[in-house]
Design an enzyme around this catalytic site. Sequence first.
Site, PDB file in Angstrom:
ATOM      1  N   HIS A   1      42.592  94.262   2.997  1.00 58.10           N
ATOM      2  CA  HIS A   1      42.510  95.632   2.601  1.00 58.10           C
ATOM      3  C   HIS A   1      42.788  95.417   1.248  1.00 58.10           C
ATOM      4  O   HIS A   1      44.090  95.100   0.606  1.00 58.10           O
ATOM      5  CB  HIS A   1      43.357  96.276   3.564  1.00 58.10           C
ATOM      6  CG  HIS A   1      43.731  96.186   4.455  1.00 58.10           C
ATOM      7  ND1 HIS A   1      43.505  95.910   5.312  1.00 58.10           N
ATOM      8  CD2 HIS A   1      42.584  97.392   5.177  1.00 58.10           C
ATOM      9  CE1 HIS A   1      43.765  95.646   6.724  1.00 58.10           C
ATOM     10  NE2 HIS A   1      42.868  96.901   6.477  1.00 58.10           N
TER      11      HIS A   1
ATOM     12  N   ASP B   1      46.312  95.265   0.811  1.00 61.61           N
ATOM     13  CA  ASP B   1      47.331  94.642   1.461  1.00 61.61           C
ATOM     14  C   ASP B   1      47.793  93.687  -0.176  1.00 61.61           C
ATOM     15  O   ASP B   1      48.811  93.089  -0.043  1.00 61.61           O
ATOM     16  CB  ASP B   1      46.376  93.681   1.595  1.00 61.61           C
ATOM     17  CG  ASP B   1      46.357  94.561   3.584  1.00 61.61           C
ATOM     18  OD1 ASP B   1      46.977  95.559   3.956  1.00 61.61           O
ATOM     19  OD2 ASP B   1      45.530  93.901   3.955  1.00 61.61           O
TER      20      ASP B   1
ATOM     21  N   GLU C   1      34.313  98.194  12.288  1.00 60.31           N
ATOM     22  CA  GLU C   1      34.635  97.640  13.389  1.00 60.31           C
ATOM     23  C   GLU C   1      35.014  98.567  14.467  1.00 60.31           C
ATOM     24  O   GLU C   1      35.868  99.305  14.628  1.00 60.31           O
ATOM     25  CB  GLU C   1      35.847  97.002  13.081  1.00 60.31           C
ATOM     26  CG  GLU C   1      37.019  95.933  13.712  1.00 60.31           C
ATOM     27  CD  GLU C   1      37.814  95.499  12.936  1.00 60.31           C
ATOM     28  OE1 GLU C   1      37.828  95.459  11.674  1.00 60.31           O
ATOM     29  OE2 GLU C   1      39.329  96.150  14.002  1.00 60.31           O
TER      30      GLU C   1
ATOM     31  N   ASP D   1      47.884  94.493  19.194  1.00 60.70           N
ATOM     32  CA  ASP D   1      47.534  93.065  17.640  1.00 60.70           C
ATOM     33  C   ASP D   1      48.294  92.357  18.866  1.00 60.70           C
ATOM     34  O   ASP D   1      49.319  91.302  17.897  1.00 60.70           O
ATOM     35  CB  ASP D   1      47.682  93.766  16.619  1.00 60.70           C
ATOM     36  CG  ASP D   1      47.241  94.837  16.246  1.00 60.70           C
ATOM     37  OD1 ASP D   1      45.476  94.884  16.632  1.00 60.70           O
ATOM     38  OD2 ASP D   1      47.100  95.647  15.023  1.00 60.70           O
TER      39      ASP D   1
ATOM     40  N   ASP E   1      44.037  88.987  13.030  1.00 60.58           N
ATOM     41  CA  ASP E   1      43.643  90.562  13.072  1.00 60.58           C
ATOM     42  C   ASP E   1      45.769  90.714  14.424  1.00 60.58           C
ATOM     43  O   ASP E   1      44.688  91.903  15.239  1.00 60.58           O
ATOM     44  CB  ASP E   1      42.975  91.907  13.122  1.00 60.58           C
ATOM     45  CG  ASP E   1      43.366  92.945  12.713  1.00 60.58           C
ATOM     46  OD1 ASP E   1      44.656  93.277  12.595  1.00 60.58           O
ATOM     47  OD2 ASP E   1      42.609  94.070  12.599  1.00 60.58           O
TER      48      ASP E   1
HETATM   49  C1  XUL Z   1      43.240  98.448  12.905  1.00 57.83           C
HETATM   50  C2  XUL Z   1      42.244  97.009  12.636  1.00 57.83           C
HETATM   51  C3  XUL Z   1      42.522  97.180  11.028  1.00 57.83           C
HETATM   52  C4  XUL Z   1      40.595  96.521  10.619  1.00 57.83           C
HETATM   53  C5  XUL Z   1      40.660  96.341   9.743  1.00 57.83           C
HETATM   54  O1  XUL Z   1      43.941  98.670  14.161  1.00 57.83           O
HETATM   55  O2  XUL Z   1      42.063  96.386  13.090  1.00 57.83           O
HETATM   56  O3  XUL Z   1      43.634  96.079  11.613  1.00 57.83           O
HETATM   57  O4  XUL Z   1      40.771  95.377  10.396  1.00 57.83           O
HETATM   58  O5  XUL Z   1      40.596  97.625   8.501  1.00 57.83           O
HETATM   59 CO    CO Z   2      41.242  94.753  13.545  1.00 57.32          CO
END
Ligand code: XUL
Ligand code: CO
Length: 439
Positions: free
Chosen positions: A101, A104, A232, A309, A338
């Site tokens: 991002h 980041d 996404e 995650d 991720d």
């Molecule tokens: C949040 C998520 C993010 C996206 C990118 O749930 O998955 O990190 O992958 O913004």
């Molecule tokens: Co993600």
Amino acid sequence: MSEIFENIPKIPYEGSASKNPLAFKYYDADRIVMGKPMKEHLPFAMAWWHNLGANGVDMFGRGTADKSFGAAEGTMEHAKAKVDAGFEFMQKLGLNYFCFHDVDLVPEAEDIKETNRRLDEIADYILEKMEVTGIKCLWGTANMFSNPRFMNGAGSTNSADVYCFAAAQIKKALDITVKLGGRGYVFWGGREGYETLLNTDVKFEQENIARLMKMAVAYGRSIGFTGDFYIEPKPKEPMKHQYDFDAATAIGFLRQYGLDKDFKLNIEANHATLAGHTFQHDLRISAINGMLGSIDANQGDYLLGWDTDEFPFDVYETTMCMYEVLQAGGIAGGFNFDAKTRRPSYTYEDMFEAYILGMDSFALGLLNAAEIIEDGRIGEFVHDRYESFRSGIGARIVNGETTLEELAAYAEKMGKPELPGSGRQEYLEGIVNSILFKK
Ligand code: XUL
Ligand code: CO
């Protein structure tokens, strides 16, 4: 330059009998599977935010991990130290891609012009490292969910000024993605949704999101971005209801607004399960619609209702994922971890062991999926299950040669159909087990 992860060597492949925690047991980059080396089936990527940023902070406590990498946080020295750490980390693991991002990469300044200047500076620094190491960018994105200005969303906000700010961030994130040669550009709509319909015009918000995406496509193409844009999907968290609920919803949205030629989907395992689907389901729905773009490789926890995650560990899941990917003929994107280590896993060794777990789990998934396909029994069963549509009345239906009246007359003449044949789920699951576990 001195090493950051001093006591950690380049991670070797040692095979499944190895007890060395800092070695791959299954991921053997050059091993050929179905005619291609593992590393080409599995273009793994490091997620800048989790790996170099997340320090274990949660709603109940401070961070546990030190991600300063020897520099004061919030400074450009720290941003550069993260680049150094990231490239050393990727090289040691044999990771060929990264995802980021905008925020980041550098600390966000008060003024967007200064933030953009910092982004240019860090992108030059990253580019130097990319040239030396051969590591590439999988995708970039703009964080349009953390800053309080995005409390009501970015494309879906009620404020035209905030919408313009989002546009400025997307424009710059696209510039950086193109500069770094990124394969894709992601929209994850974390705040694109609503808390209550009492204050929300859903139709207007969705149209506005589409307008923003159209402008992003026009700008991206104008500066030479030839990759895919991705949505996404995620059903909830942080918003109660997010517009990109799941693959099917996102595909419908893209088609409704004429965005389906430029966009594909980035499917995240834990998002699919939050939507009440399996990871495999959202991959299949994407693939059959020609929309499988990239994968956020992680896993959730079925006992918890949020996005945990976690690093992929469940080999049934990675097997079914790779079964979909292989049948789809591979993906143009990659496998972005991720994922974050659990809060009590706060050491540098934990960072490496987490990636080793994730990469090994996907390597196992690949090997298993290839074997399921080569074995052929499951594929054959699915093929044979629809046999009645290959001749007679069934073939006429598939060829569009019949009418409802004709089918009704056929049914009346027939009287009563036979039962359609066993689905044999238990037999098929047994085949999967016999392929996965050879004791
Ligand atoms: C949040 C998520 C993010 C996206 C990118 O749930 O998955 O990190 O992958 O913004
Ligand atoms: Co993600």
